[in-house]
Motif scaffolding. Structure first.
Motif, mmCIF file in Angstrom:
data_model
loop_
_atom_site.group_PDB
_atom_site.id
_atom_site.type_symbol
_atom_site.label_atom_id
_atom_site.label_comp_id
_atom_site.label_asym_id
_atom_site.label_seq_id
_atom_site.Cartn_x
_atom_site.Cartn_y
_atom_site.Cartn_z
ATOM 1 N N GLU A 1 0.808 -1.220 0.000
ATOM 2 C CA GLU A 1 0.000 0.000 0.000
ATOM 3 C C GLU A 1 0.843 1.273 0.000
ATOM 4 N N ILE A 2 1.914 1.280 0.790
ATOM 5 C CA ILE A 2 2.687 2.505 0.961
ATOM 6 C C ILE A 2 3.352 2.970 -0.333
ATOM 7 N N LYS A 3 3.587 2.031 -1.274
ATOM 8 C CA LYS A 3 4.206 2.386 -2.559
ATOM 9 C C LYS A 3 3.181 2.922 -3.565
ATOM 10 N N ASN A 4 1.904 2.676 -3.313
ATOM 11 C CA ASN A 4 0.789 3.235 -4.085
ATOM 12 C C ASN A 4 0.908 3.000 -5.597
ATOM 13 N N PHE A 5 1.197 1.768 -5.981
ATOM 14 C CA PHE A 5 1.212 1.437 -7.402
ATOM 15 C C PHE A 5 -0.193 1.525 -8.007
ATOM 16 N N SER A 6 -1.211 1.488 -7.167
ATOM 17 C CA SER A 6 -2.578 1.657 -7.649
ATOM 18 C C SER A 6 -2.746 3.017 -8.315
ATOM 19 N N LEU A 7 -2.188 4.052 -7.687
ATOM 20 C CA LEU A 7 -2.228 5.388 -8.287
ATOM 21 C C LEU A 7 -1.481 5.397 -9.615
ATOM 22 N N LEU A 8 -0.335 4.732 -9.661
ATOM 23 C CA LEU A 8 0.452 4.698 -10.894
ATOM 24 C C LEU A 8 -0.349 4.071 -12.039
ATOM 25 N N ILE A 9 -1.021 2.968 -11.747
ATOM 26 C CA ILE A 9 -1.813 2.300 -12.791
ATOM 27 C C ILE A 9 -2.974 3.185 -13.242
ATOM 28 N N ASP A 10 -3.639 3.859 -12.294
ATOM 29 C CA ASP A 10 -4.725 4.783 -12.649
ATOM 30 C C ASP A 10 -4.217 5.910 -13.541
ATOM 31 N N ALA A 11 -3.108 6.525 -13.132
ATOM 32 C CA ALA A 11 -2.557 7.651 -13.894
ATOM 33 C C ALA A 11 -2.073 7.191 -15.264
ATOM 34 N N PHE A 12 -1.444 6.032 -15.310
ATOM 35 C CA PHE A 12 -0.959 5.485 -16.584
ATOM 36 C C PHE A 12 -2.129 5.231 -17.542
ATOM 37 N N ALA A 13 -3.217 4.701 -17.008
ATOM 38 C CA ALA A 13 -4.401 4.431 -17.839
ATOM 39 C C ALA A 13 -5.002 5.711 -18.401
ATOM 40 N N LYS A 14 -4.949 6.794 -17.622
ATOM 41 C CA LYS A 14 -5.530 8.072 -18.055
ATOM 42 C C LYS A 14 -4.585 8.873 -18.947
ATOM 43 N N SER A 15 -3.297 8.516 -18.954
ATOM 44 C CA SER A 15 -2.302 9.320 -19.672
ATOM 45 C C SER A 15 -2.370 9.088 -21.173
ATOM 46 N N ALA A 16 -1.694 9.991 -21.906
ATOM 47 C CA ALA A 16 -1.619 9.874 -23.363
ATOM 48 C C ALA A 16 -0.325 9.200 -23.809
ATOM 49 N N THR A 17 0.486 8.709 -22.862
ATOM 50 C CA THR A 17 1.771 8.120 -23.230
ATOM 51 C C THR A 17 1.588 6.877 -24.092
ATOM 52 N N SER A 18 2.513 6.698 -25.011
ATOM 53 C CA SER A 18 2.480 5.500 -25.872
ATOM 54 C C SER A 18 3.347 4.379 -25.300
ATOM 55 N N TYR A 19 4.069 4.686 -24.223
ATOM 56 C CA TYR A 19 4.986 3.704 -23.644
ATOM 57 C C TYR A 19 4.240 2.628 -22.865
ATOM 58 N N ASP A 20 4.897 1.486 -22.685
ATOM 59 C CA ASP A 20 4.431 0.477 -21.741
ATOM 60 C C ASP A 20 4.915 0.854 -20.343
ATOM 61 N N LEU A 21 4.486 0.095 -19.356
ATOM 62 C CA LEU A 21 4.891 0.313 -17.964
ATOM 63 C C LEU A 21 5.431 -0.988 -17.396
#
Length: 389
Positions: free
Chosen positions: A206-226
């Motif tokens: 929980e403390i690393k909050n990868f959930s936020l990263l996945i949410d932000a990545f999904a909303k982003s316009a980046t063409s990169y993978d994660l």
């Protein structure tokens, strides 16, 4: 420290895989020439007899106790050990080892130097065990001879919330060997992704909050993978989240890597979404490899590393002196950061700044500061960052 053959002792819970354990072994390696020149015998005492994932240098005599995580058993075993050694000082890492170090210092007769590796208030946030740990810190830490914090944020927390006198606090950033990291980054690995990717590393907790990263990545316009390097109890939950967001094929959970550097080296840029840190090694290691950084402005470490400021308040994504910062737990702001750094020119610009910043955390600077601490004239300049309130 005067020239003497009187021994010194370093204490830590164990050498299991972890940031503090790795820093302890690096400290001992960096200080080898100093202790040999002083003709000082050095002991490393491990409180628990568990798997050792890190290696202490050969000049250090290792003593492994078997306290099984018990504070009381650890007190008995460590007291017996230290009475035999009769050290000039003991230098410890992590809460249990620190508390025992302080409790025994007067009884055995030595100086107690303790090092806090996490933002204590955030790390011990909930539950009975956390309340007990906080009480232990509050009772013991103020009585140490010196309290060594791994960042100004950790120092401020100890002064403000745990009654540690400010004049006892020294700030010692973790050391990094840029040449060694670059060498390890050059090793060949077989499972690098085929597409350009952004990288994050850390425990899937929980403390690393990868959930936020996945949410932000999904909303982003980046063409990169994660790519996410790490393992932990939230792995399946995070995979489900990525699949439900429609990006399951673009998010790669690569597991724990003993050598993460080749994966970081080949990434476009590095991201960190932690809610709290002590001093985030992964950020500086990525900087050593010339990676642009996007991180949450959590307690503690990122602002000091990336903005060269503490304290720092943010209400939106911001570019700073050596990289990019976003408020904690703010998906929209982190999404802006992902879009911003998806530009290759910006990656190159902030990558150069990263390498410049990484030089501030060299082994030589670290060694000089450790010598200052143990010889009793620690450099207190960095405590200007600390504001008791």
């Amino acid at each position: 420290m005067p020239h003497t053959s009187k021994p010194v002792v370093f204490i830590i819970n164990s050498l299991e895989g972890g940031g503090a354990e790795g820093v302890m072994c690096r400290l001992l390696s960096i200080m080898k020439s100093y202790f040999l020149s002083q003709q000082t015998k050095v002991f490393l005492v491990l409180l628990d007899d568990v798997q050792q994932d890190h290696q202490a240098p050969d000049y250090v005599e290792k003593v492994v106790l078997n306290s099984k995580g018990s504070l009381l058993k650890g007190l008995t075993l460590l007291q017996s050990t230290l009475k035999k050694i009769q050290p000039q000082f003991c230098f410890s890492f992590l809460t249990r080892a620190n508390a025992l170090n302080v409790l025994l210092s007067k009884r055995v007769g030595y100086q107690a130097f303790i090092s806090e590796r996490v933002a204590t208030s955030s790390h011990f946030a909930h539950g009975l065990k956390s309340l007990i740990s906080k009480a232990l810190v509050r009772v013991t830490y103020p009585k140490a001879n010196t309290v060594v914090a791994c960042s100004a944020g950790v120092a401020a927390d100890l002064v403000t919330n745990f009654a540690v006198p400010q004049d006892k606090v020294s700030i010692l950033y973790n050391p990094y060997d840029m040449d060694e990291i670059a060498s390890k980054a050059g090793e060949t690995v077989a499972d690098l992704p085929h597409k350009p990717y952004i990288i994050a590393t850390g425990r899937l907790a929980e403390i690393k909050n990868f959930s936020l990263l996945i949410d932000a990545f999904a909303k982003s316009a980046t063409s990169y993978d994660l790519v996410i390097l790490g393992q932990g109890e939230l792995e399946q939950k995070l995979k489900t989240q990525a699949n439900q967001a429609g990006i399951g094929d673009r998010v790669h959970f690569a597991g724990f890597k003993t050598n993460p550097y080749p994966y970081i080296r080949h990434a476009q840029f590095f991201v960190s979404t932690s809610n709290a840190e002590g001093f985030p090694n992964a950020i500086v290691e990525a900087m050593c490899l010339g990676k642009a950084i996007l991180a949450t402005n959590c307690e503690s470490g990122p602002a000091e590393i990336i903005a060269d400021e503490y304290p720092l308040s943010l209400d939106n994504f911001a570019t700073k002196k050596f990289g990019c910062l976003s408020p904690v737990n703010d998906v929209e702001s982190f999404t802006k950061g992902l879009n911003f750094l998806s530009n290759e020119q910006k990656q190159a610009h902030y990558g150069e700044l990263s390498q410049k910043r990484a030089k501030s955390f060299s082994n030589a600077i670290f060694e000089r500061k450790v010598i200052g601490i143990i010889e009793g004239h620690a450099d207190k300049e960095a405590t200007a960052y600390v504001h008791a309130g």
